[in-house]
Design an enzyme around this catalytic site. Structure first.
Site, mmCIF file in Angstrom:
data_model
loop_
_atom_site.group_PDB
_atom_site.id
_atom_site.type_symbol
_atom_site.label_atom_id
_atom_site.label_comp_id
_atom_site.label_asym_id
_atom_site.label_seq_id
_atom_site.Cartn_x
_atom_site.Cartn_y
_atom_site.Cartn_z
ATOM 1 N N SER A 29 0.853 -1.188 0.000
ATOM 2 C CA SER A 29 0.000 0.000 0.000
ATOM 3 C C SER A 29 0.882 1.229 0.000
ATOM 4 C CB SER A 29 -0.890 0.011 1.246
ATOM 5 O OG SER A 29 -1.520 1.272 1.422
ATOM 6 N N TYR A 61 -2.233 0.371 9.924
ATOM 7 C CA TYR A 61 -2.256 -0.388 8.668
ATOM 8 C C TYR A 61 -0.973 -0.127 7.883
ATOM 9 C CZ TYR A 61 -3.893 -1.879 4.023
ATOM 10 O OH TYR A 61 -4.023 -2.483 2.792
#
Length: 231
Positions: free
Chosen positions: A139, A152
């Site tokens: 990501s 995250y």
């Protein structure tokens, strides 16, 4: 036929990638926590005429990971492992000041520990493959400081580092950490409810992954939007 193990394959990027590989003749081992959605995805993919093993379960369970690799072995081996299953740590996302420690632990267990555990289980088969490959779905939150994305993002940064070291330790494999960029997925909706900005569907991002498989560049970190340029 080549064989791929894909986690988080009942929806989003995992399902889109499974469908694209099936269209190329890959046999597949698919994982997701929800048995019903996984069965639906597997039936759709099997309609391409390939063999599909669908195993519902949690990737943090070592026995489940062993089952995924055993299923691949029954199909003939493992040429590709895609660690796509992800946990956010909190839904919706929250600032680090409010992030529950158990949420961070869950994100690390799913996004990092389970990803490594699956690769460890599959390594004997990957080493036997003439084109053994590992894809860790990363990501941009792994490299950018976005408010509320700290837990995250930290888990994905750790995943990036594991992929980088694995690539150095296993020169016979290709190991890619791939940032797919923004996508319209249920995961993003859970992370940031109410954000209705237009984003590409997962199927629009898959060609970047296929380009990696076609061209087989060196192990490393890649961003899907950059790979899409010129395609």
């Amino acid at each position: 036929m080549p064989v791929a193990i894909i986690t988080g394959a009942s929806r989003g990027l995992g399902r889109a990638l499974a469908e694209a590989l099936a269209a190329r003749g890959w046999d597949l081992v698919l994982d997701a926590r929800g048995a019903g959605p996984l069965r639906e995805a597997a039936e759709a993919v099997a309609g391409r005429g390939v063999r599909v093993a669908a195993l519902p379960g949690d990737v943090t369970d070592a026995a489940h990971r062993a089952g995924l690799v055993a299923a691949a072995r029954r199909l003939g081996g493992a040429d590709l492992v895609v660690s796509n299953a992800s946990a956010l740590g909190a839904e919706p996302l929250v600032r680090l000041a409010e992030l529950p420690p158990e949420g961070l632990r869950r994100a690390l267990e799913v996004n990092v520990v389970a990803a490594l555990g699956l690769v460890q289980e599959a390594l004997p088969l990957l080493r036997e493959s003439p084109a053994g490959t590992v894809i860790a779905v990363s990501s941009d939150a792994a490299v950018e400081a976005y408010g509320t994305w700290g837990g995250y993002g930290a888990s994905k940064a750790a995943l990036d580092q594991l992929a980088a070291v694995l690539g150095a330790e296993e020169p016979g494999l290709r190991v890619w950490a791939v940032d797919p960029g923004d996508m319209a997925t249920e995961l993003y909706t859970a992370a940031v409810p109410g954000d209705d900005e237009p984003r590409p569907a997962p199927a629009e991002v898959v060609p970047a992954f296929l380009r990696l498989l076609d061209e087989r560049p060196a192990s490393g970190r890649y961003a899907a939007p950059a790979l899409a340029v010129g395609r």
